[in-house]
Design a protein around this motif. Sequence first.
Motif, mmCIF file in Angstrom:
data_model
loop_
_atom_site.group_PDB
_atom_site.id
_atom_site.type_symbol
_atom_site.label_atom_id
_atom_site.label_comp_id
_atom_site.label_asym_id
_atom_site.label_seq_id
_atom_site.Cartn_x
_atom_site.Cartn_y
_atom_site.Cartn_z
ATOM 1 N N LEU A 63 0.725 -1.304 -0.001
ATOM 2 C CA LEU A 63 0.160 0.156 0.025
ATOM 3 C C LEU A 63 0.831 1.251 -0.122
ATOM 4 O O LEU A 63 0.543 2.187 -0.665
ATOM 5 N N LEU A 95 -8.388 -2.765 -1.258
ATOM 6 C CA LEU A 95 -7.500 -1.911 -0.280
ATOM 7 C C LEU A 95 -7.817 -2.117 1.256
ATOM 8 O O LEU A 95 -7.071 -2.186 2.056
ATOM 9 N N TYR A 108 -2.720 2.570 -5.944
ATOM 10 C CA TYR A 108 -4.169 2.670 -5.758
ATOM 11 C C TYR A 108 -4.528 4.119 -6.482
ATOM 12 O O TYR A 108 -5.752 4.483 -6.743
#
Length: 335
Positions: free
Chosen positions: A93, A132, A98
């Motif tokens: 992440l 996510l 994203y």
Amino acid sequence: MHDVSISISKRLRDKVWRGLCLIMGVLAGILACWNILLSQGALTLALIEIALVIYSAYLYLNVKKWSGITWQQYGYVLLLSSIVVYAVWFRPLANALYVWPLFLPILNYLALGLRQGFVISITTLLIVLSILATKGFSESYHSIGPVLINFFFCYISIMGVSHIYERNRYRVEENLVSLALTDALTGLKNRLAFKQDFAEYMNDESPFGLMMIDIDHFKKVNDTYGHDVGDDLLHQLTQRITQSFPDADAYRQGGEEFCLLYRGDKASLVQQAELLRILIAKEAFVVGEQSIPVTVSLGVAAINEVSEPSHLVVLADQRMYLAKRQGRNCVVSEE
Ligand SMILES: Nc1nc2c(ncn2[C@@H]2O[C@H](COP(=O)(O)OP(=O)(O)OP(=O)(O)O)[C@@H](O)[C@H]2O)c(=O)[nH]1
């Protein structure tokens, strides 16, 4: 949708697709080199990117030849979305991959249009949000809450703008098509619309006929009362034609000439043509203070009378001119 509209959309989408394939092909090539040379453990991603380069080149070369959106194009959009989703899932992440799905709604709407763009964008949103959330918990990423919220609102905003843009583009296109196919003075369909509809009538198995209508001595009306009165008269005549033939397709061919495509046999078309002629002749047209008597000459022909469909227009025209030579104010349906 009409052919004109189809060709406007097709040309626009072709350009979008070729631009998209070019950009994606180059970008995927650069990313593939990056992943092979500099990024360890990203070989699968690099292979997918190489496949994308090849796929982009294939679409770039072929997209103009296809009509409508083909399965190859759906496949391409799904592949792009899969790569982006895979990258979000595959990388930590902290790498912030994203942000890439934010580009997908624009791509979906431009490449596939309103409905498919909406469905694929919403599906992608749900998948990315699930990834996510899952990664946030498994990586114990402390700021997953703000990431989810910001990603969601940013994605929805971009999707909203893309949706509104595509919907407005579609409406503007519909208006343009309507303008291109309509005669401004009478509101009837014009010559271009006639050509398109004629092709559709020919594809249909059922018998049909064509009627040409020409106002007699219309020049005299213009010369006597002026062009504005002439215009008004053309408008009123249109109403009488459409009222007499509510189920047929009426067109203004140009000037004081109209035509009508009629589904049915020749006998009933001739009968109705005669009724129309009487309706026009028996009641003078009233424009302002003026009462103007008008007659029309009509030529009728049926599709089974010609060997080539394109000859139908010529035959109906010839008969209309024969009606003129026979003294006007009559219907001619035979030589
Ligand atoms: N008011 C008006 N007149 C038009 C329009 N388009 C064409 N005309 C007129 O239509 C007339 C056609 O004249 P002609 O082709 O000589 O035909 P006609 O006087 O009707 O004679 P025949 O057809 O032989 O009976 C011309 O005076 C053109 O100016 C239009 O949009 N509005």
